[in-house]
Design a protein around this motif. Structure first.
Motif, PDB file in Angstrom:
ATOM      1  N   TYR A  59       0.454  -3.774   7.009  1.00 24.73           N
ATOM      2  CA  TYR A  59      -0.046  -2.434   6.738  1.00 24.73           C
ATOM      3  C   TYR A  59       0.385  -1.438   7.807  1.00 24.73           C
ATOM      4  O   TYR A  59       0.535  -1.785   8.976  1.00 24.73           O
ATOM      5  N   LYS A  81      -1.079   1.823   9.617  1.00 24.11           N
ATOM      6  CA  LYS A  81      -2.348   2.505   9.856  1.00 24.11           C
ATOM      7  C   LYS A  81      -2.045   3.890  10.411  1.00 24.11           C
ATOM      8  O   LYS A  81      -1.158   4.055  11.239  1.00 24.11           O
ATOM      9  N   ASN A 116       2.069  14.489   2.499  1.00 24.01           N
ATOM     10  CA  ASN A 116       2.694  13.172   2.500  1.00 24.01           C
ATOM     11  C   ASN A 116       3.225  12.848   3.901  1.00 24.01           C
ATOM     12  O   ASN A 116       3.165  13.681   4.808  1.00 24.01           O
ATOM     13  N   TYR A 128       9.518   4.390   3.615  1.00 25.34           N
ATOM     14  CA  TYR A 128       8.346   4.493   2.745  1.00 25.34           C
ATOM     15  C   TYR A 128       7.868   5.944   2.713  1.00 25.34           C
ATOM     16  O   TYR A 128       7.953   6.651   3.719  1.00 25.34           O
ATOM     17  N   TYR A 164       4.285   7.985   1.671  1.00 25.47           N
ATOM     18  CA  TYR A 164       2.877   7.849   1.299  1.00 25.47           C
ATOM     19  C   TYR A 164       2.303   9.222   1.004  1.00 25.47           C
ATOM     20  O   TYR A 164       2.525  10.171   1.762  1.00 25.47           O
ATOM     21  N   LEU A 182      -0.737  11.522   1.105  1.00 22.53           N
ATOM     22  CA  LEU A 182      -1.948  11.593   1.912  1.00 22.53           C
ATOM     23  C   LEU A 182      -2.995  12.515   1.315  1.00 22.53           C
ATOM     24  O   LEU A 182      -4.153  12.482   1.735  1.00 22.53           O
ATOM     25  N   ASN A 230      -6.764  12.012   0.945  1.00 21.67           N
ATOM     26  CA  ASN A 230      -7.057  10.700   0.373  1.00 21.67           C
ATOM     27  C   ASN A 230      -7.730   9.761   1.366  1.00 21.67           C
ATOM     28  O   ASN A 230      -8.386   8.816   0.965  1.00 21.67           O
ATOM     29  N   GLY A 231      -7.551  10.004   2.647  1.00 24.24           N
ATOM     30  CA  GLY A 231      -8.072   9.104   3.673  1.00 24.24           C
ATOM     31  C   GLY A 231      -9.568   9.218   3.855  1.00 24.24           C
ATOM     32  O   GLY A 231     -10.212  10.151   3.386  1.00 24.24           O
ATOM     33  N   TYR A 285      -6.202   6.084   7.307  1.00 21.44           N
ATOM     34  CA  TYR A 285      -5.553   5.380   6.202  1.00 21.44           C
ATOM     35  C   TYR A 285      -5.116   3.999   6.664  1.00 21.44           C
ATOM     36  O   TYR A 285      -4.693   3.838   7.808  1.00 21.44           O
ATOM     37  N   THR A 286      -5.187   3.035   5.772  1.00 25.58           N
ATOM     38  CA  THR A 286      -4.546   1.739   5.943  1.00 25.58           C
ATOM     39  C   THR A 286      -3.696   1.557   4.696  1.00 25.58           C
ATOM     40  O   THR A 286      -4.222   1.343   3.602  1.00 25.58           O
ATOM     41  N   LEU A 287      -2.386   1.690   4.883  1.00 23.64           N
ATOM     42  CA  LEU A 287      -1.451   1.779   3.762  1.00 23.64           C
ATOM     43  C   LEU A 287      -0.550   0.539   3.716  1.00 23.64           C
ATOM     44  O   LEU A 287      -0.029   0.109   4.750  1.00 23.64           O
TER      45      LEU A 287
END
Length: 159
Positions: free
Chosen positions: A61, A63, A74, A93, A95, A97, A105-106, A115-117
């Motif tokens: 992940y 973080k 993002n 990647y 993501y 956000l 989103n976090g 976040y843990t993505l």
């Protein structure tokens, strides 16, 4: 009153048993603070993981924590996976956000969003040995402002 104490002790015992049974199997779980909340290209987040059994699957992940003043919805990051003597593998990647309406989103705590993505899920390392994982921000801005910290988490999947 004695019944109350007995029930309370029973609930406490059950809770402790349940929590002790929740083994997270974390191999690595680190965070790196960003100086002045600025993540520059040369400030890479690194972790070394020693794999003894390459047949076991792992989840890896990314973080991240940023402030509410982060300027984008993002983030792009590069992940490098390297084992000494082998070719380095890299992957980019993106993501999301935030939602289109600007809602983060976090998980929020004050002015910080966490976040843990997922980077790699159910991943099996090719062979036993020490692997270096490295993350770097890959946005146009350098430094990337309002990033509090970033990290890497590697968890073994229980079989």
């Amino acid at each position: 009153m004695n019944n109350f104490k007995a029930v309370l002790m029973l609930i406490t015992g059950i809770t402790a048993a349940l929590l002790s049974g929740c083994d997270t199997n974390n191999v690595i779980d680190n965070n790196v603070s960003m100086p002045s909340r600025n993540w520059s290209y040369d400030h890479k987040v690194k972790a070394v993981v020693d794999i003894t059994d390459s047949s076991k699957p792992y989840n890896i992940y990314f973080k991240l924590r940023h402030t509410a003043d982060y300027g984008y919805s993002n983030i792009f990051v590069l992940m490098h996976l390297n084992k000494q003597g082998e070719k380095k593998a890299s992957r980019r990647y993106e993501y999301r956000l935030a939602q289109p309406d600007g809602q983060w989103n976090g998980a929020g705590s004050g002015n910080l969003y966490t976040y843990t993505l997922p980077l790699l899920t159910n991943y099996k390392f090719p062979s036993p040995g020490k692997y270096e994982l490295e993350l770097e921000q890959n946005m146009r801005d350098n430094p990337l402002k309002e990033i509090s910290d970033a990290g890497i988490k590697v968890s073994a999947i229980a079989q």
